[in-house]
Design a protein around this motif. Structure first.
Motif, PDB file in Angstrom:
ATOM      1  N   HIS A  60      52.677  19.252  15.049  1.00  0.00           N
ATOM      2  CA  HIS A  60      51.821  20.435  15.229  1.00  0.00           C
ATOM      3  C   HIS A  60      51.942  21.378  14.035  1.00  0.00           C
ATOM      4  N   HIS A  62      49.252  24.263  11.523  1.00  0.00           N
ATOM      5  CA  HIS A  62      47.941  24.925  11.392  1.00  0.00           C
ATOM      6  C   HIS A  62      47.374  24.622  10.010  1.00  0.00           C
ATOM      7  N   ARG A 215      41.822  22.104  19.759  1.00  0.00           N
ATOM      8  CA  ARG A 215      42.466  23.265  20.415  1.00  0.00           C
ATOM      9  C   ARG A 215      41.512  23.908  21.423  1.00  0.00           C
ATOM     10  N   LYS A 349      51.850  24.574  24.512  1.00  0.00           N
ATOM     11  CA  LYS A 349      52.872  25.443  23.943  1.00  0.00           C
ATOM     12  C   LYS A 349      53.010  26.595  24.933  1.00  0.00           C
ATOM     13  N   ASP A 447      54.899  23.721  12.515  1.00  0.00           N
ATOM     14  CA  ASP A 447      54.006  24.856  12.772  1.00  0.00           C
ATOM     15  C   ASP A 447      53.565  25.538  11.471  1.00  0.00           C
TER      16      ASP A 447
HETATM   17 ZN    ZN Z   1      51.107  26.730  16.248  1.00  0.00          ZN
END
Ligand code: ZN
Ligand code: RAT
Length: 509
Positions: A60, A62, A215, A349, A447
């Protein structure tokens, strides 16, 4: 690895290094023995070497690829303005600097301010600050940071920047190779127009270092307004079937590894479930849990939007529920149905409390002290064919999470998220997971929001994980199990990605 490395191993970044012993070497078949301190040091050295050569899957992030233009973040100014550092800066920022004034400045001006406050006026000793040091040293900029010369650091990046997308691709390749990351899973938001323009009408190409994830926070939160807006804008019917079709079509476009969402801070799942089907217009379960709202302090105002919510501007406003009903129709009749129909996992999450200080934007999000882990147990029970990847934000949920993972074959724990992504806590969580789950979990995800962050988040984590594993394997061998280096390599590779891939390919439908 010399004695110094062995002693300092868990403190200094453990960088990726291609394995020097091939898998089919006879050396991989020899048992490791521990009889004295020298053997113990040898085991440590072998574990560190195997962890440093493990190829990581970052499940995971971004990160977005260079082909997505300005959404692909990299370089020193992005690093310095990472929301972790903005939050740290505002702890001691002068009263004359308000968040509004700060965010009104250019990216470079913001970076200058943070550099002065956290690297010049103070030592960059926090984990997020130290991360920047690791990145710059890895990129060969030791002298520049010794001289505290931010402009010289900026100059390093210009050679890549001057080449436009090709330069960004070159930098991306360099980062993935150096970090030993095979691929990073992105966060792709079908409700966010700045992102969807890169997918439709034709998806932009990107290298195999990137994989997509869809998402869908508004569906989990039952955020009717955002969903309706998205359906209307794209010409879908305002019905449950329309919403399902919307999601199916985005899955066809993005080909995501999994669906994902972060749960609102007060996510609950009532025992009784019901489903209406039918029109989105007729949906009366907005996601707000009326009963929970009667509890004092059960909810706080959360009226602003977040980059994380998956709903862009439209995600905020009065419609955004702060006390959420897990039994909302979008969750059970749309999201879970599509996961079942496509046999696709959902990554959750859990435990973020958005907008504790809204003026700080992304830097203003916090943590729920103890999130409702039973909600995850109920989801796993109610949807036994759907596979859940999960990570919790609060340190206090980690033990409960391990227990849950031993109860549900459709649950896989991954990584140490955000406020838990600090060496002291990674150490604690990883030891506990190994003791309770063996190798049936994924040790870390980064992340990352800025490409360069792969160059510190992974080496910092590798060092801690190697240290934990050294203790665990020494204990195992001292207890009488004979283990080969090949078996050790196999286990470590599981923690860095194979466990995830095994879970992803395990159909329960
Ligand atoms: Zn994240
Ligand atoms: O870790 C982070 O950067 C957070 O801001 C969140 O994005 C979180 O990771 C999330 O995906 O919700």
């Amino acid at each position: 690895m010399d004695d110094n490395d062995i002693l300092n191993g868990s403190r200094r970044p453990l960088h990726y290094k291609k394995a020097s012993i091939p898998n089919d070497s006879q050396l991989m078949k020899l048992p490791l023995v521990v009889q004295n301190d020298t053997d113990r040091n040898t085991i440590r050295s072998i574990v560190f070497s195997e962890v440093s050569s493990a190829i990581a899957i970052d499940l995971h992030t971004h990160l977005l690829p260079p082909s997505h233009g300005a959404l692909c973040l990299w370089g020193i100014d992005e690093l310095l303005t990472y929301h972790y550092l903005v939050a740290e800066y505002f702890i001691t920022a002068p009263p004359s600097m308000t968040p509004e004034q700060f965010y009104a400045k250019s990216k470079q001006q913001q970076a200058d301010i943070i550099w002065k406050a956290l690297f010049i006026d103070r030592s960059p000793i926090s984990e997020a600050c130290r991360g920047i040091i690791t990145v710059l040293v890895t990129l060969g900029l030791k002298n520049e940071i010794r001289n505290r010369d931010l402009d010289a650091v900026r100059k390093f990046y210009t050679s890549f920047r001057n080449d436009g997308v090709i330069g960004a691709e070159r930098f991306s390749q360099l980062v993935y190779n150096t970090a030993g990351v095979k691929y990073a899973v992105m966060t792709n938001i079908p409700f966010e127009p700045t992102e969807t323009q890169h997918w439709r009408p034709t998806p932009k190409e990107y290298s195999s270092n990137y994989r997509s994830a869809c998402r869908v926070d508004p569906l989990l939160a039952g955020n009717k307004k955002v969903v309706e807006n998205a359906l209307n804008a794209a010409g879908y019917n305002n019905t449950i079937d329309g919403a399902k079709q919307f999601l199916h079509d985005w899955c066809d476009t993005m080909k995501p590894e999994y669906m994902m969402a972060s749960t609102p801070h007060d996510f609950v799942l009532p025992e009784d479930k019901g489903s209406t089907g039918g029109m989105v217009d007729n949906i009366n379960k907005t996601g707000v849990n009326e009963d929970a709202m009667k509890v004092p302090f059960a909810f706080t105002d959360s009226t602003s939007s977040s980059n994380n919510c998956g709903g862009g501007e439209s995600c905020g406003g009065e419609e955004l529920a702060s006390v959420i009903n897990e039994d909302n129709d979008f969750l059970s009749d749309v999201l879970m149905k599509v996961c079942e129909e496509r046999d696709i996992c959902i990554a959750l999450k859990i435990g973020c409390h958005r907008k504790i200080n809204p003026s700080l934007l992304d830097a203003g999000d916090g943590v729920v002290a103890f999130a409702d882990g039973n909600m995850l147990a109920r989801l796993c029970t109610r949807f036994p064919n759907v596979r859940f990847l999960a990570t919790f934000l609060s340190r206090t949920n980690q033990h409960e999470a391990c227990v849950l993972a031993t109860k549900f074959r459709n649950l896989h724990l991954y990584g140490c998220w955000w406020f838990c992504n600090n060496p002291s806590i990674i150490k604690e969580i990883t030891s506990m997971r190994i003791e309770m789950l063996g190798t049936a979990f994924t040790a870390q995800h980064s992340d990352s929001r800025v490409l360069d962050q792969l160059l510190y988040k992974w080496p910092h984590s590798r060092a801690v994980i190697a240290s934990v594993l050294t203790d665990e394997y020494t204990k195992l061998i001292e207890s009488g199990w004979s283990l080969t280096r090949g078996e050790l390599r196999r286990d470590i590779q599981r923690l860095f990605g194979t466990s995830y891939e095994e879970f992803m390919s395990k159909s329960l439908v």
